[in-house]
Design a protein around this motif. Structure first.
Motif, mmCIF file in Angstrom:
data_model
loop_
_atom_site.group_PDB
_atom_site.id
_atom_site.type_symbol
_atom_site.label_atom_id
_atom_site.label_comp_id
_atom_site.label_asym_id
_atom_site.label_seq_id
_atom_site.Cartn_x
_atom_site.Cartn_y
_atom_site.Cartn_z
ATOM 1 N N CYS A 73 0.831 -1.208 0.000
ATOM 2 C CA CYS A 73 0.000 0.000 0.000
ATOM 3 C C CYS A 73 0.863 1.256 0.000
ATOM 4 O O CYS A 73 0.547 2.247 -0.680
ATOM 5 C CB CYS A 73 -0.915 0.011 1.231
ATOM 6 N N VAL A 74 1.953 1.222 0.756
ATOM 7 C CA VAL A 74 2.848 2.383 0.813
ATOM 8 C C VAL A 74 3.432 2.672 -0.566
ATOM 9 O O VAL A 74 3.448 3.822 -1.026
ATOM 10 C CB VAL A 74 3.970 2.145 1.844
ATOM 11 N N ALA A 76 2.197 1.789 -3.476
ATOM 12 C CA ALA A 76 1.123 2.241 -4.360
ATOM 13 C C ALA A 76 0.779 3.707 -4.105
ATOM 14 O O ALA A 76 0.562 4.483 -5.048
ATOM 15 C CB ALA A 76 -0.111 1.361 -4.171
ATOM 16 N N LEU A 77 0.730 4.107 -2.857
ATOM 17 C CA LEU A 77 0.399 5.493 -2.522
ATOM 18 C C LEU A 77 1.500 6.450 -2.964
ATOM 19 O O LEU A 77 1.223 7.560 -3.434
ATOM 20 C CB LEU A 77 0.147 5.623 -1.021
ATOM 21 N N HIS A 79 3.396 6.016 -5.479
ATOM 22 C CA HIS A 79 3.296 6.094 -6.937
ATOM 23 C C HIS A 79 2.079 6.894 -7.388
ATOM 24 O O HIS A 79 2.185 7.766 -8.261
ATOM 25 C CB HIS A 79 3.235 4.678 -7.516
ATOM 26 N N THR A 80 0.917 6.604 -6.801
ATOM 27 C CA THR A 80 -0.321 7.220 -7.290
ATOM 28 C C THR A 80 -0.555 8.616 -6.729
ATOM 29 O O THR A 80 -1.065 9.484 -7.435
ATOM 30 C CB THR A 80 -1.523 6.323 -6.945
ATOM 31 N N ARG A 81 -0.214 8.838 -5.473
ATOM 32 C CA ARG A 81 -0.489 10.138 -4.848
ATOM 33 C C ARG A 81 0.627 11.145 -5.057
ATOM 34 O O ARG A 81 0.367 12.348 -5.207
ATOM 35 C CB ARG A 81 -0.729 9.951 -3.341
ATOM 36 N N THR A 93 10.390 2.300 -0.859
ATOM 37 C CA THR A 93 9.744 1.472 0.158
ATOM 38 C C THR A 93 10.659 0.345 0.605
ATOM 39 O O THR A 93 10.789 0.072 1.810
ATOM 40 C CB THR A 93 8.433 0.884 -0.380
ATOM 41 N N ALA A 170 -5.929 4.423 -9.200
ATOM 42 C CA ALA A 170 -5.250 4.486 -7.908
ATOM 43 C C ALA A 170 -5.706 3.365 -6.984
ATOM 44 O O ALA A 170 -4.890 2.666 -6.377
ATOM 45 C CB ALA A 170 -5.499 5.841 -7.260
ATOM 46 N N LYS A 171 -7.021 3.170 -6.881
ATOM 47 C CA LYS A 171 -7.537 2.118 -6.007
ATOM 48 C C LYS A 171 -7.152 0.734 -6.522
ATOM 49 O O LYS A 171 -6.784 -0.159 -5.743
ATOM 50 C CB LYS A 171 -9.057 2.232 -5.895
ATOM 51 N N THR A 174 -3.491 0.068 -5.842
ATOM 52 C CA THR A 174 -3.272 -0.122 -4.410
ATOM 53 C C THR A 174 -3.696 -1.516 -3.974
ATOM 54 O O THR A 174 -2.967 -2.209 -3.253
ATOM 55 C CB THR A 174 -4.047 0.939 -3.601
#
Length: 286
Positions: A73-74, A76-77, A79-81, A93, A170-171, A174
């Motif tokens: 999740c970290v 993904a966040l 990358h996406t956020r 990460t 994004a979802k 993640t």
């Protein structure tokens, strides 16, 4: 000799979660995720810490899966956020996870020899690991056939079209990356249990091992369906460990294993003509 092959078979099954996780990120999501190097060691360290504190092995493995999913999740966040490149997000990460795993373990190595897992022989391990891996294949095949699984596959195959049809990139990323790293962390826990220790550096090169299993399995089986692809990945994991066992049997020095692993991967990649993220098109996406 038989014990050598049985040990390689068990190691291949223990690493199967790593191979399945790499398959999800590379093949399904088309996301080059280096987080697996960190989440593999994190899963092994988490499982080792809990079981040495008299926690049930099954509970320890579940905790390892959750820790790996959180690591995913970290990434993904990031990358996406934050808009960080997928490779750099995984590197960030994974680098941070080294310190986190070392803090968690409170030392670089945790021995597990002498602990009772209820498995007294390699044959017992083979049966238990086979059941676990068969369960993982069944669950993943079912998941990828659901609306969520189809959305993840669409996101990896054509993200623009997937977003145009209402799929949240994004979802989706993640969820997919978290699931993949949960599988990788599970493999880390199983490997730690089987080999009798957890080490903070045990995740180094995990991406290459997982990638090798995916490439070997797909090169041999040429799967046309998702269940066949998952089974091929597991078979590739077993064959990859068997290749390493054969190399050792022929007198190869352990210090040369990394070189042999790289050469095996290069040979399988060349013969298989498979597509990897960022490389030329050469394979068929499922």
């Amino acid at each position: 000799m038989f014990s050598l092959w049985l040990g390689a078979y068990n190691q291949g099954l223990a690493y199967a979660g790593l191979a399945l996780g790499v398959y999800l990120t590379l093949r399904v999501l088309n996301f080059a995720d280096i987080t697996v190097d960190g989440s593999f060691a994190l899963g092994g360290g988490m499982a080792a810490v809990l079981i040495t504190n008299n926690i049930n092995p099954a509970v320890a493995l579940i905790a390892a899966v959750l820790s790996g999913a959180l690591a995913g999740c970290v990434t993904a966040l990031i990358h996406t956020r934050l808009g960080v490149n997928d490779l750099f997000a995984g590197i960030l990460t994974s680098t941070g996870l080294y310190s986190i795993t070392l803090r968690l373990m409170d030392r670089s190595n945790i021995p597990l020899i002498g602990l009772d897992f209820g498995l007294d022989s390699d044959a017992d391990w083979a049966l238990a690991l086979s059941l676990v891996v068969l369960g993982l294949i069944a669950l993943l095949a079912l998941l990828l056939a659901t609306d969520l699984g189809l959305a993840l596959r669409a996101l990896g195959n054509n993200p623009t079209m997937a977003r145009a049809n209402g799929v949240s990139g994004a979802k989706g990323l993640t969820i997919g990356i978290a699931l993949a790293n949960g599988l990788v962390a599970l493999a880390g826990g199983l490997v730690a249990f089987y080999q009798g220790f957890a080490d903070v550096t045990m995740g180094l090169g995990s991406l290459i091992l997982g990638l090798g299993a995916v490439i070997v399995g797909e090169s041999i089986c040429r799967p046309r369906t998702i269940p066949m692809a998952l089974a091929a990945v597991v078979l590739g994991s077993i064959l990859f460990r068997l290749m390493i066992a054969i190399a050792l049997q022929l007198g190869l020095e352990p210090v040369d294993l990394k070189l042999v692993t790289a050469l095996l991967l290069l040979g399988a990649l060349t013969l298989g003509r498979l597509r990897l993220p960022g490389l030329a098109d050469g394979g068929r996406r499922l």
